[in-house]
Design a protein around this motif. Structure first.
Motif, mmCIF file in Angstrom:
data_model
loop_
_atom_site.group_PDB
_atom_site.id
_atom_site.type_symbol
_atom_site.label_atom_id
_atom_site.label_comp_id
_atom_site.label_asym_id
_atom_site.label_seq_id
_atom_site.Cartn_x
_atom_site.Cartn_y
_atom_site.Cartn_z
ATOM 1 N N SER A 73 -0.449 -30.584 -6.105
ATOM 2 C CA SER A 73 -0.591 -31.562 -5.020
ATOM 3 C C SER A 73 -0.880 -32.949 -5.576
ATOM 4 C CB SER A 73 -1.703 -31.129 -4.061
ATOM 5 O OG SER A 73 -1.400 -29.884 -3.478
ATOM 6 N N GLU A 74 -1.778 -33.014 -6.569
ATOM 7 C CA GLU A 74 -2.110 -34.295 -7.184
ATOM 8 C C GLU A 74 -0.893 -34.920 -7.864
ATOM 9 O OE1 GLU A 74 -5.351 -36.113 -7.668
ATOM 10 O OE2 GLU A 74 -5.387 -35.104 -5.724
ATOM 11 N N ASP A 75 0.004 -34.075 -8.366
ATOM 12 C CA ASP A 75 1.213 -34.576 -9.026
ATOM 13 C C ASP A 75 2.324 -34.934 -8.038
ATOM 14 O OD1 ASP A 75 0.032 -34.368 -11.485
ATOM 15 O OD2 ASP A 75 0.986 -32.463 -12.019
ATOM 16 N N GLY A 76 2.031 -34.820 -6.758
ATOM 17 C CA GLY A 76 2.977 -35.277 -5.742
ATOM 18 C C GLY A 76 3.922 -34.229 -5.204
ATOM 19 N N TYR A 77 3.748 -32.972 -5.585
ATOM 20 C CA TYR A 77 4.620 -31.922 -5.066
ATOM 21 C C TYR A 77 4.185 -31.513 -3.660
ATOM 22 C CZ TYR A 77 6.398 -31.384 -9.806
ATOM 23 O OH TYR A 77 6.984 -31.616 -11.025
ATOM 24 N N ARG A 78 5.170 -31.236 -2.818
ATOM 25 C CA ARG A 78 4.895 -30.736 -1.467
ATOM 26 C C ARG A 78 4.832 -29.216 -1.560
ATOM 27 N NH1 ARG A 78 4.811 -34.257 2.032
ATOM 28 N NH2 ARG A 78 5.221 -32.894 3.799
ATOM 29 N N VAL A 79 3.621 -28.684 -1.444
ATOM 30 C CA VAL A 79 3.368 -27.282 -1.759
ATOM 31 C C VAL A 79 3.178 -26.457 -0.486
ATOM 32 C CG1 VAL A 79 1.901 -25.653 -3.004
ATOM 33 C CG2 VAL A 79 2.256 -27.969 -3.916
ATOM 34 N N ILE A 80 3.950 -25.385 -0.381
ATOM 35 C CA ILE A 80 3.735 -24.371 0.644
ATOM 36 C C ILE A 80 3.071 -23.181 -0.030
ATOM 37 C CG2 ILE A 80 4.831 -22.727 2.220
ATOM 38 C CD1 ILE A 80 7.116 -24.744 2.543
ATOM 39 N N VAL A 81 1.865 -22.841 0.392
ATOM 40 C CA VAL A 81 1.207 -21.646 -0.132
ATOM 41 C C VAL A 81 1.783 -20.436 0.599
ATOM 42 C CG1 VAL A 81 -0.959 -20.393 -0.343
ATOM 43 C CG2 VAL A 81 -0.904 -22.867 -0.761
ATOM 44 N N PHE A 82 2.207 -19.437 -0.169
ATOM 45 C CA PHE A 82 2.796 -18.206 0.372
ATOM 46 C C PHE A 82 2.040 -17.054 -0.271
ATOM 47 C CE2 PHE A 82 6.572 -15.223 0.786
ATOM 48 C CZ PHE A 82 6.548 -15.181 2.172
ATOM 49 N N SER A 83 1.045 -16.547 0.432
ATOM 50 C CA SER A 83 0.065 -15.659 -0.185
ATOM 51 C C SER A 83 -0.221 -14.443 0.685
ATOM 52 C CB SER A 83 -1.239 -16.434 -0.418
ATOM 53 O OG SER A 83 -2.306 -15.589 -0.778
ATOM 54 N N GLN A 84 -0.735 -13.378 0.054
ATOM 55 C CA GLN A 84 -1.161 -12.217 0.816
ATOM 56 C C GLN A 84 -2.538 -12.409 1.434
ATOM 57 O OE1 GLN A 84 -1.075 -12.437 -2.468
ATOM 58 N NE2 GLN A 84 -2.452 -10.984 -3.504
ATOM 59 N N HIS A 85 -3.257 -13.434 0.983
ATOM 60 C CA HIS A 85 -4.603 -13.682 1.500
ATOM 61 C C HIS A 85 -4.542 -14.392 2.854
ATOM 62 C CE1 HIS A 85 -6.550 -12.445 -2.230
ATOM 63 N NE2 HIS A 85 -5.624 -13.132 -2.888
ATOM 64 N N THR A 86 -5.391 -13.979 3.781
ATOM 65 C CA THR A 86 -5.355 -14.549 5.132
ATOM 66 C C THR A 86 -6.719 -15.062 5.606
ATOM 67 O OG1 THR A 86 -5.706 -12.362 6.125
ATOM 68 C CG2 THR A 86 -3.413 -13.075 5.818
ATOM 69 N N GLY A 87 -7.692 -15.096 4.721
ATOM 70 C CA GLY A 87 -9.020 -15.566 5.124
ATOM 71 C C GLY A 87 -9.001 -17.012 5.575
ATOM 72 N N SER A 88 -9.642 -17.291 6.695
ATOM 73 C CA SER A 88 -9.599 -18.640 7.269
ATOM 74 C C SER A 88 -10.187 -19.686 6.336
ATOM 75 C CB SER A 88 -10.331 -18.664 8.611
ATOM 76 O OG SER A 88 -9.648 -17.876 9.560
ATOM 77 N N SER A 89 -11.290 -19.346 5.659
ATOM 78 C CA SER A 89 -11.918 -20.331 4.775
ATOM 79 C C SER A 89 -10.992 -20.703 3.627
ATOM 80 C CB SER A 89 -13.244 -19.793 4.237
ATOM 81 O OG SER A 89 -13.040 -18.603 3.491
ATOM 82 N N LEU A 90 -10.247 -19.726 3.101
ATOM 83 C CA LEU A 90 -9.305 -20.006 2.021
ATOM 84 C C LEU A 90 -8.146 -20.863 2.520
ATOM 85 C CD1 LEU A 90 -8.347 -19.581 -0.893
ATOM 86 C CD2 LEU A 90 -7.212 -17.479 -0.127
ATOM 87 N N VAL A 91 -7.638 -20.559 3.696
ATOM 88 C CA VAL A 91 -6.546 -21.350 4.274
ATOM 89 C C VAL A 91 -6.965 -22.807 4.402
ATOM 90 C CG1 VAL A 91 -5.096 -21.717 6.302
ATOM 91 C CG2 VAL A 91 -5.574 -19.379 5.520
ATOM 92 N N LEU A 92 -8.146 -23.049 4.962
ATOM 93 C CA LEU A 92 -8.611 -24.418 5.174
ATOM 94 C C LEU A 92 -8.868 -25.121 3.843
ATOM 95 C CD1 LEU A 92 -11.024 -23.745 8.156
ATOM 96 C CD2 LEU A 92 -8.786 -24.847 8.264
ATOM 97 N N GLU A 93 -9.376 -24.391 2.853
ATOM 98 C CA GLU A 93 -9.601 -24.996 1.543
ATOM 99 C C GLU A 93 -8.281 -25.420 0.917
ATOM 100 O OE1 GLU A 93 -12.064 -24.209 -2.628
ATOM 101 O OE2 GLU A 93 -11.891 -22.605 -1.141
ATOM 102 N N CYS A 94 -7.253 -24.594 1.071
ATOM 103 C CA CYS A 94 -5.934 -24.945 0.520
ATOM 104 C C CYS A 94 -5.369 -26.200 1.184
ATOM 105 C CB CYS A 94 -4.964 -23.774 0.684
ATOM 106 S SG CYS A 94 -5.287 -22.399 -0.451
#
Length: 215
Positions: A73-94
């Protein structure tokens, strides 16, 4: 847009690479996988110019690798996280770290292809996992936005560019930029930075300024 969208795919499971390649081959507008990588390190060793990066969070059974997301993200890439994790706190942190969208792998083809198309145009994309995380968050320190700031913010969520917001609201693009800068400053002052459009969407939903249906 009809030009191909070029993506980099970072995931340590071959079956994910094969599945996403099949989905992208059928996409319209077309999506081209410029490079497939088994780790963030291998992406940086040989990556090419890409419009979007699709990133898993977990490699070799270790804990979610948020450092990789932050660097991309810092390098300017538009990142879509595609993960098996679904915890709300992790989603918001990402989202706080700069991800433009967070998707669960269970959400599959329809959501991933739509999210890639949205990421290329800077439109927010709200899948079920991301919406649940936003709606369940009990954020405090909500900044006070003026009626005009709210109007600009919601219009920006619903259009592809600040220029279109200016046209819709009969104001100058410079005024739009000023309002958005002031909104980001208010969230930063409240300790809730919103560095990306997706993060601002999250903040607005948490604070009741907009609903998922409004998007």
């Amino acid at each position: 847009m009809t030009e191909p969208i070029h993506i980099g795919l970072i995931d340590d499971h071959a079956i994910i690479h094969e599945g996403i390649a099949g989905w992208c081959a059928q996409a319209d507008p077309p999506i081209v996988i410029t490079g497939s990588y088994l780790s963030p390190a291998s992406f940086y060793e040989g990556h090419h110019d890409v419009d979007v990066v699709v990133l898993d969070l977990q490699f070799d059974g270790r804990a979610p690798d948020l450092d990789a997301l932050h660097r991309l993200s810092e390098d300017g890439y538009r990142v879509i996280v595609f993960s098996q994790h679904t915890g709300s706190s992790l989603v918001l942190e990402c989202l706080d770290l700069g991800a433009v969208t967070y998707l669960s792998k269970a959400e599959g083809r329809e959501h991933l292809i739509a999210a890639i198309h949205a990421a290329r145009t800077d439109q927010p994309y709200l899948g079920p996992t991301m919406a649940k995380a936003m709606n369940s968050d009990e954020a405090v320190n909500r900044p006070m936005l003026s009626p005009r700031e709210r109007e600009v913010l919601i219009s920006w969520f619903q259009t592809e560019s600040q220029a279109l917001v200016a046209k819709r609201l009969f104001i100058t693009p410079g005024t739009v930029k000023t309002h958005l800068g002031r909104i980001r400053a208010k969230y930063a002052a409240a300790g809730r930075d919103a560095p990306t459009k997706a993060a601002l969407v999250a903040r607005a939903i948490q604070d009741g300024l907009i609903t998922a249906d409004d998007l």
